[in-house]
Design a protein around this motif. Structure first.
Motif, PDB file in Angstrom:
ATOM      1  N   MET A   1     -11.854  -1.318 -12.298  1.00  0.00           N
ATOM      2  CA  MET A   1     -12.523  -0.760 -10.467  1.00  0.00           C
ATOM      3  C   MET A   1     -11.522   0.385  -9.905  1.00  0.00           C
ATOM      4  SD  MET A   1     -14.271  -2.568  -8.086  1.00  0.00           S
ATOM      5  CE  MET A   1     -15.727  -2.744  -9.116  1.00  0.00           C
ATOM      6  N   ILE A   2     -11.096   1.736  -8.841  1.00  0.00           N
ATOM      7  CA  ILE A   2     -10.440   2.334  -8.375  1.00  0.00           C
ATOM      8  C   ILE A   2     -10.508   1.221  -7.000  1.00  0.00           C
ATOM      9  CG2 ILE A   2      -9.736   3.899  -6.774  1.00  0.00           C
ATOM     10  CD1 ILE A   2     -11.179   5.459  -9.704  1.00  0.00           C
ATOM     11  N   VAL A   3      -9.779   0.970  -6.515  1.00  0.00           N
ATOM     12  CA  VAL A   3     -10.064   0.139  -5.250  1.00  0.00           C
ATOM     13  C   VAL A   3      -8.484   1.092  -4.316  1.00  0.00           C
ATOM     14  CG1 VAL A   3      -9.027  -1.319  -3.874  1.00  0.00           C
ATOM     15  CG2 VAL A   3     -10.118  -1.702  -5.689  1.00  0.00           C
ATOM     16  N   VAL A   4      -8.550   2.543  -3.057  1.00  0.00           N
ATOM     17  CA  VAL A   4      -7.777   3.025  -1.985  1.00  0.00           C
ATOM     18  C   VAL A   4      -7.913   2.423  -0.865  1.00  0.00           C
ATOM     19  CG1 VAL A   4      -8.010   4.744  -3.880  1.00  0.00           C
ATOM     20  CG2 VAL A   4      -9.781   4.690  -2.048  1.00  0.00           C
ATOM     21  N   THR A   5      -6.964   2.914   0.331  1.00  0.00           N
ATOM     22  CA  THR A   5      -6.469   1.963   1.281  1.00  0.00           C
ATOM     23  C   THR A   5      -7.366   3.518   2.432  1.00  0.00           C
ATOM     24  OG1 THR A   5      -4.712   3.203   1.214  1.00  0.00           O
ATOM     25  CG2 THR A   5      -4.881   1.681   1.514  1.00  0.00           C
ATOM     26  N   THR A   6      -8.037   3.971   1.709  1.00  0.00           N
ATOM     27  CA  THR A   6      -8.286   5.855   2.142  1.00  0.00           C
ATOM     28  C   THR A   6     -10.191   5.783   1.566  1.00  0.00           C
ATOM     29  OG1 THR A   6      -8.228   7.235   0.493  1.00  0.00           O
ATOM     30  CG2 THR A   6      -6.523   7.687   1.474  1.00  0.00           C
ATOM     31  N   ASN A   7     -10.329   6.475   3.082  1.00  0.00           N
ATOM     32  CA  ASN A   7     -11.931   6.630   3.153  1.00  0.00           C
ATOM     33  C   ASN A   7     -13.060   7.516   1.842  1.00  0.00           C
ATOM     34  OD1 ASN A   7     -12.044   4.813   5.312  1.00  0.00           O
ATOM     35  ND2 ASN A   7     -11.132   6.760   6.934  1.00  0.00           N
ATOM     36  N   ASP A   8     -11.913   7.905   1.232  1.00  0.00           N
ATOM     37  CA  ASP A   8     -12.773   9.188   0.313  1.00  0.00           C
ATOM     38  C   ASP A   8     -11.077   8.761  -0.750  1.00  0.00           C
ATOM     39  OD1 ASP A   8     -10.848  10.639   1.111  1.00  0.00           O
ATOM     40  OD2 ASP A   8     -12.559  12.236   1.550  1.00  0.00           O
ATOM     41  N   ILE A   9     -12.708   9.662  -2.442  1.00  0.00           N
ATOM     42  CA  ILE A   9     -11.343   9.502  -2.935  1.00  0.00           C
ATOM     43  C   ILE A   9     -11.144  10.222  -3.872  1.00  0.00           C
ATOM     44  CG2 ILE A   9     -10.874   8.302  -5.834  1.00  0.00           C
ATOM     45  CD1 ILE A   9     -11.953   5.823  -5.163  1.00  0.00           C
ATOM     46  N   PRO A  10      -9.674  11.526  -3.519  1.00  0.00           N
ATOM     47  CA  PRO A  10      -9.747  12.378  -4.492  1.00  0.00           C
ATOM     48  C   PRO A  10     -10.391  13.343  -5.896  1.00  0.00           C
ATOM     49  CG  PRO A  10      -7.625  12.525  -3.619  1.00  0.00           C
ATOM     50  CD  PRO A  10      -8.849  10.284  -3.103  1.00  0.00           C
TER      51      PRO A  10
ATOM     52  N   LEU B   1     -12.722  -7.945  -5.442  1.00  0.00           N
ATOM     53  CA  LEU B   1     -13.012  -6.973  -6.672  1.00  0.00           C
ATOM     54  C   LEU B   1     -14.580  -7.865  -7.005  1.00  0.00           C
ATOM     55  CD1 LEU B   1      -9.895  -6.084  -7.807  1.00  0.00           C
ATOM     56  CD2 LEU B   1     -10.910  -4.825  -6.421  1.00  0.00           C
ATOM     57  N   GLY B   2     -14.393  -9.024  -7.101  1.00  0.00           N
ATOM     58  CA  GLY B   2     -15.429  -9.954  -8.008  1.00  0.00           C
ATOM     59  C   GLY B   2     -17.045  -9.142  -6.837  1.00  0.00           C
ATOM     60  N   GLU B   3     -16.364  -9.195  -5.756  1.00  0.00           N
ATOM     61  CA  GLU B   3     -18.256  -9.605  -5.122  1.00  0.00           C
ATOM     62  C   GLU B   3     -18.681  -8.205  -4.540  1.00  0.00           C
ATOM     63  OE1 GLU B   3     -18.980  -9.645   0.064  1.00  0.00           O
ATOM     64  OE2 GLU B   3     -17.619 -11.006  -0.850  1.00  0.00           O
TER      65      GLU B   3
ATOM     66  N   VAL C   1     -13.687   1.681  -1.348  1.00  0.00           N
ATOM     67  CA  VAL C   1     -12.161   2.070  -0.199  1.00  0.00           C
ATOM     68  C   VAL C   1     -12.277   1.568   0.854  1.00  0.00           C
ATOM     69  CG1 VAL C   1     -13.292   4.752  -1.389  1.00  0.00           C
ATOM     70  CG2 VAL C   1     -14.625   3.500   1.276  1.00  0.00           C
ATOM     71  N   ALA C   2     -11.377   2.656   1.508  1.00  0.00           N
ATOM     72  CA  ALA C   2     -11.234   1.290   2.736  1.00  0.00           C
ATOM     73  C   ALA C   2     -10.939  -0.032   2.811  1.00  0.00           C
ATOM     74  CB  ALA C   2     -11.891   2.209   4.019  1.00  0.00           C
ATOM     75  N   MET C   3      -9.134  -0.370   2.097  1.00  0.00           N
ATOM     76  CA  MET C   3      -9.164  -1.210   1.706  1.00  0.00           C
ATOM     77  C   MET C   3      -8.239  -1.806   2.841  1.00  0.00           C
ATOM     78  SD  MET C   3      -6.857  -4.119   0.566  1.00  0.00           S
ATOM     79  CE  MET C   3      -5.859  -2.871  -0.719  1.00  0.00           C
ATOM     80  N   ARG C   4      -8.146  -2.916   3.947  1.00  0.00           N
ATOM     81  CA  ARG C   4      -7.529  -3.520   3.641  1.00  0.00           C
ATOM     82  C   ARG C   4      -6.419  -4.568   3.393  1.00  0.00           C
ATOM     83  NH1 ARG C   4      -7.204   1.368   4.994  1.00  0.00           N
ATOM     84  NH2 ARG C   4      -7.858   2.415   6.960  1.00  0.00           N
ATOM     85  N   PHE C   5      -5.614  -5.294   4.688  1.00  0.00           N
ATOM     86  CA  PHE C   5      -4.813  -6.673   4.088  1.00  0.00           C
ATOM     87  C   PHE C   5      -4.793  -7.494   6.036  1.00  0.00           C
ATOM     88  CE2 PHE C   5      -3.140  -6.058   0.445  1.00  0.00           C
ATOM     89  CZ  PHE C   5      -3.647  -7.022  -0.675  1.00  0.00           C
ATOM     90  N   ASP C   6      -5.907  -8.289   5.641  1.00  0.00           N
ATOM     91  CA  ASP C   6      -5.603  -9.012   7.002  1.00  0.00           C
ATOM     92  C   ASP C   6      -4.714 -10.230   6.786  1.00  0.00           C
ATOM     93  OD1 ASP C   6      -5.679  -8.879   9.957  1.00  0.00           O
ATOM     94  OD2 ASP C   6      -7.741 -10.150   9.928  1.00  0.00           O
ATOM     95  N   THR C   7      -3.423 -11.186   8.160  1.00  0.00           N
ATOM     96  CA  THR C   7      -3.102 -12.231   7.412  1.00  0.00           C
ATOM     97  C   THR C   7      -3.491 -12.613   9.598  1.00  0.00           C
ATOM     98  OG1 THR C   7      -0.749 -11.203   8.344  1.00  0.00           O
ATOM     99  CG2 THR C   7      -1.775 -11.804   5.560  1.00  0.00           C
ATOM    100  N   ASP C   8      -3.392 -14.019   8.924  1.00  0.00           N
ATOM    101  CA  ASP C   8      -3.013 -14.966  10.682  1.00  0.00           C
ATOM    102  C   ASP C   8      -2.566 -16.232  10.122  1.00  0.00           C
ATOM    103  OD1 ASP C   8      -3.527 -15.498  13.090  1.00  0.00           O
ATOM    104  OD2 ASP C   8      -5.815 -15.308  13.139  1.00  0.00           O
TER     105      ASP C   8
ATOM    106  N   ALA D   1      -8.497  -9.790   1.849  1.00  0.00           N
ATOM    107  CA  ALA D   1      -8.461  -8.102   1.917  1.00  0.00           C
ATOM    108  C   ALA D   1     -10.143  -8.021   2.017  1.00  0.00           C
ATOM    109  CB  ALA D   1      -8.418  -8.256   0.868  1.00  0.00           C
ATOM    110  N   TYR D   2     -10.461  -7.171   2.449  1.00  0.00           N
ATOM    111  CA  TYR D   2     -11.331  -6.548   2.924  1.00  0.00           C
ATOM    112  C   TYR D   2     -10.946  -4.833   2.883  1.00  0.00           C
ATOM    113  CZ  TYR D   2      -9.576  -5.598   7.799  1.00  0.00           C
ATOM    114  OH  TYR D   2      -9.081  -4.712   8.176  1.00  0.00           O
ATOM    115  N   GLY D   3     -12.898  -3.871   2.065  1.00  0.00           N
ATOM    116  CA  GLY D   3     -13.280  -3.032   2.357  1.00  0.00           C
ATOM    117  C   GLY D   3     -14.570  -2.776   1.983  1.00  0.00           C
ATOM    118  N   THR D   4     -14.771  -1.374   1.376  1.00  0.00           N
ATOM    119  CA  THR D   4     -15.671  -0.763   1.283  1.00  0.00           C
ATOM    120  C   THR D   4     -16.021  -0.904   0.452  1.00  0.00           C
ATOM    121  OG1 THR D   4     -16.514  -0.123   3.718  1.00  0.00           O
ATOM    122  CG2 THR D   4     -17.841   0.712   1.773  1.00  0.00           C
TER     123      THR D   4
END
Length: 113
Positions: free
Chosen positions: A1-10, A66-68, A78-85, A95-98
Motif C-alpha cells: 500500500m502506498i502512503v504519502v503525506t501529499t494530496n496526490d501521488i505522481p 493501514l488495516g482500516e 493520501v494526506a497522512m499525518r501524525f499527531d501526538t498529545d 496517524a490519520y489520512g484519507t
C-alpha cells in the motif's frame, strides 16, 4: 500500500475516495524506563527509552491505520499525518489520512519506427 503525506501521488490517478482512516494508541512508560530516563534527562541529550517508545507507537498506529484502509478496500492513503498529545503521564499517538483507490496513469507507447 502506498502512503504519502501529499494530496496526490505522481503517476497515479485517484479513482475513489473512501474517507478518513486512523490508528491510535495511548502509551505510558514502565517504572524502570521512567526511572532510567529521569536520570538520563539530567545530563541532556537523547533519551533512548522514550525514543524507542515513540518509534514503536508510530509503527503501531501506522499498522492500525493501514488495516482500516485495507478493510475499506483502499490501495493507498493520501494526506497522512501524525499527531501526538499528552494526557497526564500518558502519551497519545495518532496517524490519520484519507483512504483512496488509485490506478496508474497510462504510459504512452513508444513511437513506431
Amino acid at each position: 500500500m502506498i502512503v504519502v503525506t501529499t494530496n496526490d501521488i505522481p503517476g497515479y490517478r485517484i479513482t475513489q475516495v473512501l474517507g478518513e482512516v486512523m490508528g491510535l494508541t495511548v502509551r505510558s512508560t514502565n517504572f524502570a524506563q521512567g526511572f532510567t530516563a529521569g536520570f538520563r534527562s539530567l545530563g541532556g541529550g537523547e533519551i533512548p527509552e522514550f525514543t524507542k517508545i515513540m518509534y514503536e507507537s508510530r509503527n503501531d498506529v501506522m499498522n492500525r491505520m493501514l488495516g482500516e484502509a485495507q478493510n475499506r478496500g483502499a490501495n493507498a492513503v493520501v494526506a497522512m499525518r501524525f499527531d501526538t498529545d499528552s494526557i497526564g503521564n500518558f502519551t497519545e499517538v495518532c496517524a490519520y489520512g484519507t483512504a483512496v483507490v488509485i490506478e496508474p496513469l497510462a504510459v504512452p507507447a513508444p513511437p513506431a519506427s
